[in-house]
Structure formats: C-alpha cells, structure tokens
Design a protein around this motif. Sequence first.
Motif, PDB file in Angstrom:
ATOM      1  N   GLU A 149       0.573  -1.186  -0.510  1.00 21.98           N
ATOM      2  CA  GLU A 149       0.072   0.060   0.013  1.00 21.98           C
ATOM      3  C   GLU A 149       0.756   1.320   0.268  1.00 21.98           C
ATOM      4  OE1 GLU A 149      -2.698  -0.206   3.022  1.00 21.98           O
ATOM      5  OE2 GLU A 149      -3.916  -1.968   2.607  1.00 21.98           O
ATOM      6  N   ARG A 150       1.780   0.917   0.437  1.00 18.17           N
ATOM      7  CA  ARG A 150       2.614   2.181   0.530  1.00 18.17           C
ATOM      8  C   ARG A 150       4.126   2.437  -0.333  1.00 18.17           C
ATOM      9  NH1 ARG A 150      -0.005   1.503   4.383  1.00 18.17           N
ATOM     10  NH2 ARG A 150       1.452   0.806   6.261  1.00 18.17           N
ATOM     11  N   ARG A 151       4.723   1.398   0.966  1.00 15.03           N
ATOM     12  CA  ARG A 151       6.379   1.355   0.551  1.00 15.03           C
ATOM     13  C   ARG A 151       6.650   0.034   0.218  1.00 15.03           C
ATOM     14  NH1 ARG A 151      10.969   4.172   4.965  1.00 15.03           N
ATOM     15  NH2 ARG A 151      12.446   3.633   3.352  1.00 15.03           N
ATOM     16  N   ALA A 152       7.904  -0.035  -0.389  1.00 15.11           N
ATOM     17  CA  ALA A 152       8.230  -1.246  -1.005  1.00 15.11           C
ATOM     18  C   ALA A 152       9.910  -1.603  -0.682  1.00 15.11           C
ATOM     19  CB  ALA A 152       7.659  -2.283  -1.743  1.00 15.11           C
ATOM     20  N   TRP A 153      10.305  -1.938   0.653  1.00 19.30           N
ATOM     21  CA  TRP A 153      12.219  -1.788  -0.501  1.00 19.30           C
ATOM     22  C   TRP A 153      12.470  -2.940  -0.645  1.00 19.30           C
ATOM     23  CZ3 TRP A 153      16.328  -3.239   3.685  1.00 19.30           C
ATOM     24  CH2 TRP A 153      17.256  -2.206   3.457  1.00 19.30           C
ATOM     25  N   ARG A 154      13.431  -3.062  -0.064  1.00 12.31           N
ATOM     26  CA  ARG A 154      14.261  -4.137  -0.016  1.00 12.31           C
ATOM     27  C   ARG A 154      16.036  -3.778  -0.356  1.00 12.31           C
ATOM     28  NH1 ARG A 154      15.447  -8.421  -5.300  1.00 12.31           N
ATOM     29  NH2 ARG A 154      16.679  -9.720  -4.702  1.00 12.31           N
ATOM     30  N   TRP A 155      16.140  -4.887   0.251  1.00 14.34           N
ATOM     31  CA  TRP A 155      18.014  -5.670   0.830  1.00 14.34           C
ATOM     32  C   TRP A 155      18.395  -6.573  -0.020  1.00 14.34           C
ATOM     33  CZ3 TRP A 155      21.330  -3.251   3.141  1.00 14.34           C
ATOM     34  CH2 TRP A 155      23.394  -4.015   3.466  1.00 14.34           C
ATOM     35  N   GLU A 156      18.722  -6.465  -0.209  1.00 14.21           N
ATOM     36  CA  GLU A 156      19.550  -6.948  -2.225  1.00 14.21           C
ATOM     37  C   GLU A 156      21.350  -6.961  -1.824  1.00 14.21           C
ATOM     38  OE1 GLU A 156      20.085  -6.132  -6.421  1.00 14.21           O
ATOM     39  OE2 GLU A 156      18.230  -6.092  -5.639  1.00 14.21           O
ATOM     40  N   CYS A 157      21.925  -8.053  -0.882  1.00 13.32           N
ATOM     41  CA  CYS A 157      23.166  -8.411  -0.962  1.00 13.32           C
ATOM     42  C   CYS A 157      24.118  -9.620  -0.853  1.00 13.32           C
ATOM     43  CB  CYS A 157      22.842  -8.430   0.814  1.00 13.32           C
ATOM     44  SG  CYS A 157      22.293  -9.898   1.282  1.00 13.32           S
ATOM     45  N   GLN A 158      23.627  -9.995  -2.312  1.00 13.22           N
ATOM     46  CA  GLN A 158      24.106 -11.346  -2.999  1.00 13.22           C
ATOM     47  C   GLN A 158      25.405 -10.365  -4.708  1.00 13.22           C
ATOM     48  OE1 GLN A 158      22.779 -14.048  -1.060  1.00 13.22           O
ATOM     49  NE2 GLN A 158      22.113 -13.186  -0.265  1.00 13.22           N
ATOM     50  N   GLY A 159      25.892 -10.788  -3.971  1.00 11.59           N
ATOM     51  CA  GLY A 159      26.967 -10.769  -5.448  1.00 11.59           C
ATOM     52  C   GLY A 159      26.863 -10.922  -6.690  1.00 11.59           C
ATOM     53  N   THR A 160      26.212 -11.752  -6.599  1.00 16.90           N
ATOM     54  CA  THR A 160      25.320 -12.789  -8.521  1.00 16.90           C
ATOM     55  C   THR A 160      24.433 -13.278  -7.519  1.00 16.90           C
ATOM     56  OG1 THR A 160      27.779 -12.804  -9.050  1.00 16.90           O
ATOM     57  CG2 THR A 160      25.935 -14.169  -9.991  1.00 16.90           C
ATOM     58  N   TYR A 161      22.988 -12.730  -9.033  1.00 15.64           N
ATOM     59  CA  TYR A 161      21.767 -13.798  -8.750  1.00 15.64           C
ATOM     60  C   TYR A 161      22.078 -14.349  -9.989  1.00 15.64           C
ATOM     61  CZ  TYR A 161      20.741 -10.690  -5.215  1.00 15.64           C
ATOM     62  OH  TYR A 161      20.232  -9.993  -4.223  1.00 15.64           O
ATOM     63  N   ARG A 162      21.455 -15.437 -10.197  1.00 13.16           N
ATOM     64  CA  ARG A 162      21.691 -16.481 -11.571  1.00 13.16           C
ATOM     65  C   ARG A 162      19.927 -16.619 -11.987  1.00 13.16           C
ATOM     66  NH1 ARG A 162      26.151 -16.526 -13.406  1.00 13.16           N
ATOM     67  NH2 ARG A 162      27.863 -16.567 -11.893  1.00 13.16           N
ATOM     68  N   GLN A 163      19.130 -15.319 -12.421  1.00 11.19           N
ATOM     69  CA  GLN A 163      17.432 -15.584 -12.374  1.00 11.19           C
ATOM     70  C   GLN A 163      17.929 -16.357 -14.293  1.00 11.19           C
ATOM     71  OE1 GLN A 163      17.350 -16.555  -9.560  1.00 11.19           O
ATOM     72  NE2 GLN A 163      15.264 -15.046  -9.716  1.00 11.19           N
ATOM     73  N   PRO A 164      16.815 -16.729 -13.951  1.00 11.49           N
ATOM     74  CA  PRO A 164      16.363 -17.199 -15.529  1.00 11.49           C
ATOM     75  C   PRO A 164      16.033 -16.727 -16.581  1.00 11.49           C
ATOM     76  CG  PRO A 164      15.815 -18.988 -13.595  1.00 11.49           C
ATOM     77  CD  PRO A 164      15.629 -17.522 -13.256  1.00 11.49           C
ATOM     78  N   ASP A 165      15.614 -15.648 -16.106  1.00  8.01           N
ATOM     79  CA  ASP A 165      14.987 -14.878 -17.334  1.00  8.01           C
ATOM     80  C   ASP A 165      15.969 -13.276 -17.550  1.00  8.01           C
ATOM     81  OD1 ASP A 165      14.588 -13.161 -14.001  1.00  8.01           O
ATOM     82  OD2 ASP A 165      13.135 -11.765 -15.540  1.00  8.01           O
ATOM     83  N   GLU A 166      16.959 -13.666 -16.794  1.00 10.16           N
ATOM     84  CA  GLU A 166      17.794 -12.313 -16.424  1.00 10.16           C
ATOM     85  C   GLU A 166      19.102 -13.771 -17.461  1.00 10.16           C
ATOM     86  OE1 GLU A 166      18.379  -9.392 -12.662  1.00 10.16           O
ATOM     87  OE2 GLU A 166      18.898 -10.742 -12.636  1.00 10.16           O
ATOM     88  N   ALA A 167      19.158 -14.334 -17.504  1.00  6.51           N
ATOM     89  CA  ALA A 167      20.491 -14.725 -18.239  1.00  6.51           C
ATOM     90  C   ALA A 167      20.212 -14.512 -19.532  1.00  6.51           C
ATOM     91  CB  ALA A 167      19.965 -16.482 -18.064  1.00  6.51           C
ATOM     92  N   GLU A 168      19.861 -14.536 -20.791  1.00  6.01           N
ATOM     93  CA  GLU A 168      20.258 -13.841 -21.989  1.00  6.01           C
ATOM     94  C   GLU A 168      20.988 -12.602 -22.104  1.00  6.01           C
ATOM     95  OE1 GLU A 168      20.777 -14.259 -25.745  1.00  6.01           O
ATOM     96  OE2 GLU A 168      20.943 -15.793 -24.389  1.00  6.01           O
TER      97      GLU A 168
END
Length: 179
Positions: free
Chosen positions: A19-38
Amino acid sequence: MSSWVLPGAEFDELLRSFERRAWRWECQGTYRQPDEAEPWRRWRAGEPDDLRWLRPWLDEVAAATRTGRLVSRVRVFGEPPTEYQRWQLDVSPANVAAGEDIRVLPQAEADELGLPTSDFWLFDETRVALMHYEDQRFAGTEIIASPREVNRYRAWREIACDHAIPLMVYLHDLPQRSR
C-alpha cells in the motif's frame, strides 16, 4: 509467525499489493535468474540491450510510484563490483528513471554495520519477505509478520539507508573507485 511461500504468483502478488512502501535489501554478489540469463549474456558479449526483459518490472515501478507508493532498495556491492554488479550498474538507471530509489552500500561497510547477509523485502512496515537462494537462484520466500521481528528488519533498513549512496552518485564516483 512465519510461513513459506514458493516463488511465483504468490510472491509477485506481494510486490503488487503493497500500500505505501516496498523496500529491498539486496546483498548477494550474483543472482542467476532465468529471465536475466540472456540479457546478461548479451551484455557480456558487448551486444546492445533494449531492456525489453526488464519492462514488466519497470512498468510495475512506474505504476506504483504514479500512485504515490515508494519502491526502493539498497544493493550491497563489492569493491570492485562483481561482474553481475557491473551489469546491474549499466541497466539500473532505467529503474531509477521508472521511479525506483536505488542506493549502493559497499560490502565492507555493510559488514562493519552488522547488516544481514540474506536478501529481504519489507512491505508497508508490517511484513518481511525473507528471500532464500540456492546456487544463486531464487528458491522461495519466508513471510515474517511478527511485529518484534519486523522491527528488527525495519532497524536494518534505517541503518542501510542512512549509509547508502544514491545509485546515480555512486555511478558518478565510480571512476574514482576500483571498477
């Protein structure tokens, strides 16, 4: 109280329904997400990127911010940044243009501040989505709604935000940093 939510539609609904705020803490050095591979492969090959793969997220951010909701994150970066993080530096200005507030915190500083080593989203100050990864791939989310536990994550968010550098400032200062 916490429960396990598998990746997919249920987690996507959390991202759409705040409703108001979505906040992310992102601390991995690498992400291997299928939609990001190409897109990552194309970036590594020096090929142009039209960011079509990122458009659904950019549209969601723009829609949220048009209605006055906040979408923000702090990314922990190594110095020098990992190859994945360098790619993110190239594509993330599109996130900022869509309305997302992205900040960067050097890994050494995050460690000194005692910040967590697991990614999470904090939604509306009331729910935490603790993200789990296996082999750098998103595996699922644990939902935390206990006020006491959520307050711990809120405190970490405040510390991270107080020390993080806005992405565009970080990019401007990057030539002075080791890239």
